[in-house]
Motif scaffolding. Structure first.
Motif, PDB file in Angstrom:
ATOM      1  N   UNK A 207       0.835  -1.207   0.000  1.00 58.74           N
ATOM      2  CA  UNK A 207       0.000   0.000   0.000  1.00 58.74           C
ATOM      3  C   UNK A 207       0.867   1.252   0.000  1.00 58.74           C
ATOM      4  N   UNK A 209       3.744   1.585  -1.198  1.00 57.75           N
ATOM      5  CA  UNK A 209       4.447   1.743  -2.482  1.00 57.75           C
ATOM      6  C   UNK A 209       3.658   2.652  -3.422  1.00 57.75           C
ATOM      7  N   UNK A 210       2.356   2.789  -3.191  1.00 65.11           N
ATOM      8  CA  UNK A 210       1.534   3.642  -4.064  1.00 65.11           C
ATOM      9  C   UNK A 210       1.490   5.096  -3.586  1.00 65.11           C
ATOM     10  N   UNK A 215       0.234  12.851  -0.561  1.00 64.99           N
ATOM     11  CA  UNK A 215       0.239  12.304   0.796  1.00 64.99           C
ATOM     12  C   UNK A 215       1.409  12.860   1.601  1.00 64.99           C
ATOM     13  N   UNK A 332      13.948  12.225 -11.082  1.00 63.55           N
ATOM     14  CA  UNK A 332      13.187  10.987 -11.170  1.00 63.55           C
ATOM     15  C   UNK A 332      14.149   9.836 -10.948  1.00 63.55           C
ATOM     16  N   UNK A 333      13.838   8.965 -10.000  1.00 68.26           N
ATOM     17  CA  UNK A 333      14.742   7.846  -9.746  1.00 68.26           C
ATOM     18  C   UNK A 333      14.849   6.988 -11.000  1.00 68.26           C
TER      19      UNK A 333
ATOM     20  N   UNK B 122       0.641   5.939 -10.725  1.00 68.23           N
ATOM     21  CA  UNK B 122       0.532   6.811  -9.547  1.00 68.23           C
ATOM     22  C   UNK B 122       1.253   8.128  -9.806  1.00 68.23           C
ATOM     23  N   UNK B 139       8.091   8.577 -14.911  1.00 69.56           N
ATOM     24  CA  UNK B 139       9.461   8.124 -14.622  1.00 69.56           C
ATOM     25  C   UNK B 139       9.638   7.868 -13.129  1.00 69.56           C
ATOM     26  N   UNK B 140       9.929   6.643 -12.787  1.00 68.20           N
ATOM     27  CA  UNK B 140      10.216   6.303 -11.401  1.00 68.20           C
ATOM     28  C   UNK B 140       9.003   6.219 -10.501  1.00 68.20           C
ATOM     29  N   UNK B 141       7.803   6.446 -11.061  1.00 67.31           N
ATOM     30  CA  UNK B 141       6.585   6.341 -10.247  1.00 67.31           C
ATOM     31  C   UNK B 141       6.098   4.894 -10.219  1.00 67.31           C
ATOM     32  N   UNK B 142       5.264   4.594  -9.206  1.00 68.08           N
ATOM     33  CA  UNK B 142       4.623   3.284  -9.181  1.00 68.08           C
ATOM     34  C   UNK B 142       3.502   3.255 -10.225  1.00 68.08           C
ATOM     35  N   UNK B 144       0.314   0.716 -10.695  1.00 70.81           N
ATOM     36  CA  UNK B 144      -0.397  -0.472 -10.242  1.00 70.81           C
ATOM     37  C   UNK B 144      -0.980  -1.195 -11.449  1.00 70.81           C
ATOM     38  N   UNK B 171       3.691  -2.356  -9.809  1.00 77.42           N
ATOM     39  CA  UNK B 171       3.252  -2.907  -8.526  1.00 77.42           C
ATOM     40  C   UNK B 171       2.005  -3.726  -8.832  1.00 77.42           C
ATOM     41  N   UNK B 173      -1.155  -6.019  -8.016  1.00 77.95           N
ATOM     42  CA  UNK B 173      -2.071  -6.333  -6.918  1.00 77.95           C
ATOM     43  C   UNK B 173      -3.465  -6.541  -7.487  1.00 77.95           C
ATOM     44  N   UNK B 177      -7.375  -5.016  -3.589  1.00 73.75           N
ATOM     45  CA  UNK B 177      -6.213  -4.536  -2.824  1.00 73.75           C
ATOM     46  C   UNK B 177      -5.840  -3.118  -3.258  1.00 73.75           C
ATOM     47  N   UNK B 180      -8.298  -0.510  -1.778  1.00 67.64           N
ATOM     48  CA  UNK B 180      -8.033  -0.292  -0.350  1.00 67.64           C
ATOM     49  C   UNK B 180      -6.789   0.586  -0.180  1.00 67.64           C
ATOM     50  N   UNK B 181      -5.768   0.309  -1.005  1.00 67.85           N
ATOM     51  CA  UNK B 181      -4.501   1.055  -0.892  1.00 67.85           C
ATOM     52  C   UNK B 181      -4.694   2.526  -1.254  1.00 67.85           C
ATOM     53  N   UNK B 185      -3.822   5.938   0.810  1.00 72.54           N
ATOM     54  CA  UNK B 185      -2.693   6.817   0.480  1.00 72.54           C
ATOM     55  C   UNK B 185      -3.081   7.986  -0.415  1.00 72.54           C
TER      56      UNK B 185
END
Lengths: 365, 365
Positions: A207, A209-210, A215, A332-333, B122, B139-142, B144, B171, B173, B177, B180-181, B185
């Motif tokens: 969770x 990770x998102x 936030x 940006x990573x 995200x 770039x570098x973001x999650x 889902x 990511x 899921x 899930x 909920x996440x 967040x």
């Protein structure tokens, strides 16, 4: 204008030490005192002033202004003691809550109340202690000064002059008005931030990770010192509790409207009205410079990840005579390059874009 | 690894256009479609792809991946239609909520459900529309990716490859899930930010004068589009409502504890425990770069308000070989100078301070 000449600061944490540094910058003589000898030594080492015990206490060395920067729970007693110790001095404090302290001082030292005027500089940090202190902490910030019916006019004047010497803008209001205001703009936001952060304690790694920047912004102040904040909230319990009940009712209403949403068009509109009210509220906030935030336009530049590129960018921009109001770098990573956001006045957008194009920068709007 | 070769993006708002730009950057062929001809024209003008109507629709030009980036309320219908129109394509979407969309698609197009796999990058912005789009938004973001029991493995693979082509981190899921996440967040923080901002609608100018950076951070996301956000919240009503009731209960409990505080030591401890829980929660958040925020150290430099000073500063820093991780400029209203915060790795602090001192910069820690 009654300028303080010899100031005595009691409490050399972040706030007290910052005030002392700001006054020293303006040539004011400052004496320091703290129950914590480690803090006192650090503040003296930073050049914030002289320990009060080192000076021979001659009557002609008595301060004309005493500034009390101790934790909220100790304020009333320390202020009352200072009023007694220095009969010729005006006493002020740096506390985040004002009505309870005034009531406490009134009870402890009614005969000297005319020399006490409350104050609250609207600046701080999630950090604490003298090492986090800065002489410029108050530059351009609001400093609430809270006179009461028995304050001497010259006592109010010297406290307002203290705020100005520290670079702050005086906002005069009663202690009750002050406490209502900070409940709204500081204490309730603090609790709301803690509520959201508290929900994360049981979150799974997946969770988290998102999580995004929104936030992070909402929860940043939740990292503040719980001991300090529980004292502040308790000292302003009435106004804070009223607004917290109101905020809780709003959350319940939104939750109920969402639950009913599928079967009721009215409930859907209620959620939207609630969100629109939030937009209206946030637009009322004065921005940096006291202007509305939307007066700046942000231009995003792609920055190759090579040493010296940032210097080259600013040199190109400044040689075009453009004033940058704000800068943010977003690495940006995993990306080979970073993004730099340059905020400028709307009038400067076209010249900025031209200058960037001329020097071959890769621009995103 | 199933790489998409010909992609069809339906909906050229901020998200759809950003995905299209990111894919073009990697050489993928992109066709665009939007019910709003103005948005479509802008996206095409930005180089995001070719309008789908301009290509002769030969069977060999059919897309292998369709990406649906339309508002939440329209998602199910548009996804089902795309599954029917392109029998050889995998269909995914960019929506912020996943379970309701999956249920909707299951009801509308049960026979093609195996080719649908939900997705949610995200990343975003308070801005909207194709002009706010950026090729590097992800770039570098999650990102889902939410398979369901009937998804074909190769459909999941192509959607995960889409995320990676856009520079994001997959990511995986389930849709439940995921919802909920994001309730935790993203959606509940959004509502909390709106509640705090909403309280400001009735604030006086004097109260707003005391507003500081903490309030600005907490309320920044409350400026988001109410129409979009009411759709998102409604589509995730169940998980959001549950957490909102929980948050509301927390606020009530803190309020009651504050009201009882003067007479009950237990109540005072309850406020403190609540704040400590917030600190624990905020510390769990991964920072930028996936590192904890405290891995960078901030050094503050006083910047004289003259043109070219910023360029001189960055030139001095870069000539010392120091890598700046983040920059913030804080202009104080009414003050003659600004403050620049330079964030660097802990190892770079000493060399940075030396370089700044050598070039005569005024540094505050």
């Amino acid at each position: 204008m009654t300028r303080p000449h010899r100031v005595h600061v009691i409490g050399t944490g972040l706030m007290g030490t910052s005030v002392a540094l700001a006054l020293r910058r303006r040539g004011v003589e400052v004496f320091l005192e703290d129950a914590n000898p480690h803090h006192l030594r650090l503040a003296v080492g930073l050049g914030a002033g002289t320990p009060v015990d080192e000076g021979v206490r001659q009557p002609d060395q008595a301060p004309d202004l005493v500034i009390v920067g101790v934790p909220p729970a100790a304020l009333g007693a320390v202020i009352a003691e200072a009023l007694e110790r220095y009969p010729g001095a005006v006493v002020t404090d740096l506390g985040s809550v004002k009505a309870a302290v005034l009531a406490d001082v009134s009870a402890r030292a009614p005969q000297w109340l005319d020399r006490y005027v409350g104050g609250h500089p609207m600046a701080g940090s999630e950090q604490s202690g003298p090492l986090a202190a800065r002489a410029d902490l108050f530059d351009g910030r609001a400093w609430a000064v809270t006179p009461h019916p028995r304050s001497r006019p010259e006592a109010v004047e010297i406290v307002e002059e203290l705020a100005r010497l520290c670079g702050a803008l005086v906002v005069r209001m009663s202690s009750t008005e002050h406490d209502e205001a900070v409940a709204l703009v500081s204490h309730v936001p603090q609790v709301a931030s803690s509520v959201v952060a508290g929900l994360l304690t049981t979150a799974s790694e997946g969770q988290l990770a998102l999580a995004g920047q929104g936030l992070r912004d909402v929860t940043r102040i939740a990292a503040g010192d719980p001991s300090l904040w529980s004292q502040i909230l308790s000292a302003n319990a009435g106004p804070v509790a009223r607004l917290l009940h109101e905020a809780a009712e709003s959350l319940h209403r939104v939750a109920v409207a969402l639950e009913k949403g599928e079967t009721s068009e009215y409930a859907g509109r209620e959620v939207r009205r609630f969100l629109e009210r939030g937009v209206t509220g946030v637009r009322r906030l004065p921005g940096k410079h006291g202007k509305r935030p939307e007066t700046f336009v942000s231009v995003t530049v792609l920055l190759p990840d090579r040493p010296g590129e940032l210097a080259r960018l600013f040199s190109d921009v400044s040689s075009a005579g453009i004033n940058i109001e704000d800068v943010r770098i977003d690495h940006s990573p995993g990306a080979p390059a970073g993004l730099v956001q340059l905020a400028v006045h709307p009038d400067a957008v076209s010249p900025l874009l031209e200058a960037l194009a001329r020097h071959g920068w890769d621009v995103h709007r």
